[in-house]
Design an enzyme around this catalytic site. Sequence first.
Site, PDB file in Angstrom:
ATOM      1  N   VAL A  32      33.527  40.001  44.474  1.00 23.16           N
ATOM      2  CA  VAL A  32      32.788  38.746  44.740  1.00 23.16           C
ATOM      3  C   VAL A  32      33.607  37.831  45.651  1.00 23.16           C
ATOM      4  CG1 VAL A  32      31.571  38.870  42.528  1.00 23.16           C
ATOM      5  CG2 VAL A  32      33.733  37.630  42.650  1.00 23.16           C
TER       6      VAL A  32
ATOM      7  N   HIS B 157      27.605  42.429  42.856  1.00 29.51           N
ATOM      8  CA  HIS B 157      27.875  41.489  41.761  1.00 29.51           C
ATOM      9  C   HIS B 157      27.809  40.051  42.241  1.00 29.51           C
ATOM     10  CE1 HIS B 157      30.282  44.867  39.549  1.00 29.51           C
ATOM     11  NE2 HIS B 157      28.990  44.950  39.323  1.00 29.51           N
TER      12      HIS B 157
ATOM     13  N   CYS C 247      23.018  20.352  40.879  1.00 26.83           N
ATOM     14  CA  CYS C 247      22.083  20.734  41.948  1.00 26.83           C
ATOM     15  C   CYS C 247      21.650  19.491  42.730  1.00 26.83           C
ATOM     16  CB  CYS C 247      20.859  21.397  41.294  1.00 26.83           C
ATOM     17  SG  CYS C 247      19.529  21.800  42.419  1.00 26.83           S
TER      18      CYS C 247
HETATM   19  C1  BV8 Z   1      24.362  45.574  33.016  1.00 21.49           C
HETATM   20  C2  BV8 Z   1      31.208  39.509  38.755  1.00 21.49           C
HETATM   21  C3  BV8 Z   1      22.368  45.833  31.812  1.00 21.49           C
HETATM   22  C4  BV8 Z   1      31.719  38.406  37.916  1.00 21.49           C
HETATM   23  C5  BV8 Z   1      31.589  41.547  37.493  1.00 21.49           C
HETATM   24  C6  BV8 Z   1      29.103  50.200  27.662  1.00 21.49           C
HETATM   25  C7  BV8 Z   1      29.851  49.512  26.717  1.00 21.49           C
HETATM   26  C8  BV8 Z   1      29.978  48.122  26.749  1.00 21.49           C
HETATM   27  C9  BV8 Z   1      29.342  47.382  27.750  1.00 21.49           C
HETATM   28  C10 BV8 Z   1      28.605  48.110  28.680  1.00 21.49           C
HETATM   29  C11 BV8 Z   1      28.456  49.484  28.645  1.00 21.49           C
HETATM   30  N1  BV8 Z   1      27.673  49.863  29.702  1.00 21.49           N
HETATM   31  C12 BV8 Z   1      27.314  48.774  30.378  1.00 21.49           C
HETATM   32  C13 BV8 Z   1      27.875  47.700  29.766  1.00 21.49           C
HETATM   33  C14 BV8 Z   1      27.798  46.334  30.123  1.00 21.49           C
HETATM   34  C15 BV8 Z   1      28.746  45.947  31.233  1.00 21.49           C
HETATM   35  C16 BV8 Z   1      29.961  46.809  31.411  1.00 21.49           C
HETATM   36  O1  BV8 Z   1      29.980  47.711  32.248  1.00 21.49           O
HETATM   37  N2  BV8 Z   1      31.000  46.485  30.670  1.00 21.49           N
HETATM   38  C17 BV8 Z   1      32.266  47.192  30.842  1.00 21.49           C
HETATM   39  C18 BV8 Z   1      33.422  46.228  30.626  1.00 21.49           C
HETATM   40  C19 BV8 Z   1      32.281  48.367  29.900  1.00 21.49           C
HETATM   41  N3  BV8 Z   1      27.971  45.963  32.463  1.00 21.49           N
HETATM   42  C20 BV8 Z   1      27.183  44.913  32.688  1.00 21.49           C
HETATM   43  O2  BV8 Z   1      27.025  43.993  31.908  1.00 21.49           O
HETATM   44  C21 BV8 Z   1      26.445  44.953  34.017  1.00 21.49           C
HETATM   45  N4  BV8 Z   1      25.059  44.692  33.725  1.00 21.49           N
HETATM   46  O3  BV8 Z   1      24.784  46.630  32.617  1.00 21.49           O
HETATM   47  O4  BV8 Z   1      23.123  45.093  32.754  1.00 21.49           O
HETATM   48  C22 BV8 Z   1      21.128  45.061  31.652  1.00 21.49           C
HETATM   49  C23 BV8 Z   1      19.943  45.643  32.093  1.00 21.49           C
HETATM   50  C24 BV8 Z   1      18.766  44.936  31.903  1.00 21.49           C
HETATM   51  C25 BV8 Z   1      18.786  43.650  31.324  1.00 21.49           C
HETATM   52  C26 BV8 Z   1      19.996  43.083  30.934  1.00 21.49           C
HETATM   53  C27 BV8 Z   1      21.187  43.786  31.083  1.00 21.49           C
HETATM   54  C28 BV8 Z   1      26.948  43.825  34.920  1.00 21.49           C
HETATM   55  C29 BV8 Z   1      28.402  44.075  35.265  1.00 21.49           C
HETATM   56  C30 BV8 Z   1      28.848  43.048  36.301  1.00 21.49           C
HETATM   57  C31 BV8 Z   1      29.998  42.247  35.761  1.00 21.49           C
HETATM   58  N5  BV8 Z   1      30.488  41.357  36.819  1.00 21.49           N
HETATM   59  N6  BV8 Z   1      31.983  40.723  38.456  1.00 21.49           N
HETATM   60  C32 BV8 Z   1      33.035  37.912  38.452  1.00 21.49           C
HETATM   61  O5  BV8 Z   1      33.773  38.675  39.095  1.00 21.49           O
HETATM   62  O6  BV8 Z   1      33.333  36.723  38.195  1.00 21.49           O
HETATM   63  S1  BV8 Z   1      32.476  42.945  37.196  1.00 21.49           S
HETATM   64  C33 BV8 Z   1      34.092  42.821  37.726  1.00 21.49           C
HETATM   65  O7  BV8 Z   1      34.621  44.118  37.430  1.00 21.49           O
HETATM   66  C34 BV8 Z   1      34.319  42.643  39.215  1.00 21.49           C
HETATM   67  O8  BV8 Z   1      33.159  42.588  39.985  1.00 21.49           O
HETATM   68  C35 BV8 Z   1      35.099  43.932  39.577  1.00 21.49           C
HETATM   69  O9  BV8 Z   1      34.939  44.313  40.875  1.00 21.49           O
HETATM   70  C36 BV8 Z   1      34.473  44.853  38.634  1.00 21.49           C
HETATM   71  C37 BV8 Z   1      34.971  46.234  38.427  1.00 21.49           C
HETATM   72  O10 BV8 Z   1      36.340  46.176  38.271  1.00 21.49           O
HETATM   73  P1  BV8 Z   1      37.204  46.903  39.407  1.00 21.49           P
HETATM   74  O11 BV8 Z   1      36.690  46.457  40.746  1.00 21.49           O
HETATM   75  O12 BV8 Z   1      37.210  48.364  39.163  1.00 21.49           O
HETATM   76  O13 BV8 Z   1      38.616  46.268  39.204  1.00 21.49           O
HETATM   77  P2  BV8 Z   1      39.716  46.708  38.151  1.00 21.49           P
HETATM   78  O14 BV8 Z   1      40.726  45.615  38.088  1.00 21.49           O
HETATM   79  O15 BV8 Z   1      39.057  47.197  36.903  1.00 21.49           O
HETATM   80  O16 BV8 Z   1      40.391  48.004  38.818  1.00 21.49           O
HETATM   81  C38 BV8 Z   1      41.122  47.867  40.025  1.00 21.49           C
HETATM   82  C39 BV8 Z   1      41.389  49.284  40.487  1.00 21.49           C
HETATM   83  O17 BV8 Z   1      42.028  49.235  41.749  1.00 21.49           O
HETATM   84  C40 BV8 Z   1      42.325  50.045  39.558  1.00 21.49           C
HETATM   85  O18 BV8 Z   1      41.834  51.361  39.386  1.00 21.49           O
HETATM   86  C41 BV8 Z   1      43.657  50.065  40.329  1.00 21.49           C
HETATM   87  O19 BV8 Z   1      44.369  51.277  40.100  1.00 21.49           O
HETATM   88  C42 BV8 Z   1      43.193  50.029  41.739  1.00 21.49           C
HETATM   89  N7  BV8 Z   1      44.107  49.395  42.688  1.00 21.49           N
HETATM   90  C43 BV8 Z   1      44.868  48.285  42.488  1.00 21.49           C
HETATM   91  N8  BV8 Z   1      45.524  47.989  43.628  1.00 21.49           N
HETATM   92  C44 BV8 Z   1      45.148  48.905  44.560  1.00 21.49           C
HETATM   93  C45 BV8 Z   1      44.246  49.804  43.963  1.00 21.49           C
HETATM   94  N9  BV8 Z   1      43.696  50.840  44.626  1.00 21.49           N
HETATM   95  C46 BV8 Z   1      44.047  50.996  45.916  1.00 21.49           C
HETATM   96  N10 BV8 Z   1      44.909  50.171  46.562  1.00 21.49           N
HETATM   97  C47 BV8 Z   1      45.469  49.127  45.917  1.00 21.49           C
HETATM   98  N11 BV8 Z   1      46.336  48.315  46.569  1.00 21.49           N
HETATM   99 ZN    ZN Z   2      18.104  22.635  40.777  1.00 24.78          ZN
END
Ligand code: BV8
Ligand code: ZN
Length: 246
Positions: free
Chosen positions: A104, A120, A148
């Site tokens: 984001v 997202h 707003c």
């Molecule tokens: C939905 C915006 C359904 C906000 C974000 C199972 C169990 C429990 C919960 C769930 C489940 N299945 C689904 C869910 C719900 C949930 C979910 O997935 N939870 C997770 C925690 C399990 N999903 C949701 O709620 C989604 N919605 O499913 O809706 C629904 C349907 C109908 C009606 C109602 C509901 C919505 C998910 C969106 C959440 N919002 N962001 C904000 O940012 O303020 S997610 C947030 O995580 C960020 O956007 C981020 O991008 C994203 C993913 O994380 P990563 O990008 O992977 O970042 P992370 O730090 O994890 O990893 C970094 C990686 O980079 C690492 O691997 C590292 O090794 C690597 N790295 C680091 N440095 C480098 C590198 N690689 C290369 N070079 C480098 N230099």
């Molecule tokens: Zn408004």
Amino acid sequence: MDNEAVRQAAERIKASSTVVVLTGAGISQESGVPTFRGKDGLWKQYRAEQLATLEAFQRDPELVWQWYDWRRGLIKPLDPNPGHYALVEMEKRIQDFVLVTQNVDGLHRVAGSSNPIEMHGTIWRVRCMECNQIFENRDVPIKILPTCEVCGGLLRPDVVWFGEALDERILRTIYTSLQKAQLMLIVGTSAVVQPAASFGLVAKRTAGAFVIELNRSKTAQSFLFDLSIQGKAGELLPQLLDYIDL
Ligand code: BV8
Ligand code: ZN
């Protein structure tokens, strides 16, 4: 750095005309943006999953806005890194190129990617809780609590929170591109958050895509993919581009 794997990946990309790229926080890490689940993933001892929810916002909008204000302040002076720019160049070399980002931070747009799909949302837009009006807002610091200008309602960040559904049209666009992808590049994501974490498998299953993962470390999904190359995105992507241009 596994040069042979990078060369192989470049060959595959060169031979593909439809490519989908999915990026996560890892591609912005070298720009200075903290990742979510790395050691730098905490803010005041809160995890993203505790604050990036509608419930948290309704319970304590000041705390959630303080977190976003902190992130906005942190991200605003940062620049894209060579990884973002390499994807801008790659897009010019591939006939049908779709970039999907979970981030984001808006850095793909700043780097010059023509149409990054910000699945997202973006930290630089706000949305009214009352009238749903959406505004671009780059104020740093942002007034807490922002209201707003149309109806006076409380503004929220225009991002997708945990437990919130993604925009239907965005999802449809993504699945359409996955279903015809010859190659998918998954860069810098821990493959934890759904539905993004399923996209690699969807491309593989529905389009028989060749899937390449670039990440600093192995992820839970690495075994699923055709190539999993460990390294920094800001180094691997420019190297990939060099091989493509050979
Ligand atoms: C939905 C915006 C359904 C906000 C974000 C199972 C169990 C429990 C919960 C769930 C489940 N299945 C689904 C869910 C719900 C949930 C979910 O997935 N939870 C997770 C925690 C399990 N999903 C949701 O709620 C989604 N919605 O499913 O809706 C629904 C349907 C109908 C009606 C109602 C509901 C919505 C998910 C969106 C959440 N919002 N962001 C904000 O940012 O303020 S997610 C947030 O995580 C960020 O956007 C981020 O991008 C994203 C993913 O994380 P990563 O990008 O992977 O970042 P992370 O730090 O994890 O990893 C970094 C990686 O980079 C690492 O691997 C590292 O090794 C690597 N790295 C680091 N440095 C480098 C590198 N690689 C290369 N070079 C480098 N230099
Ligand atoms: Zn408004």
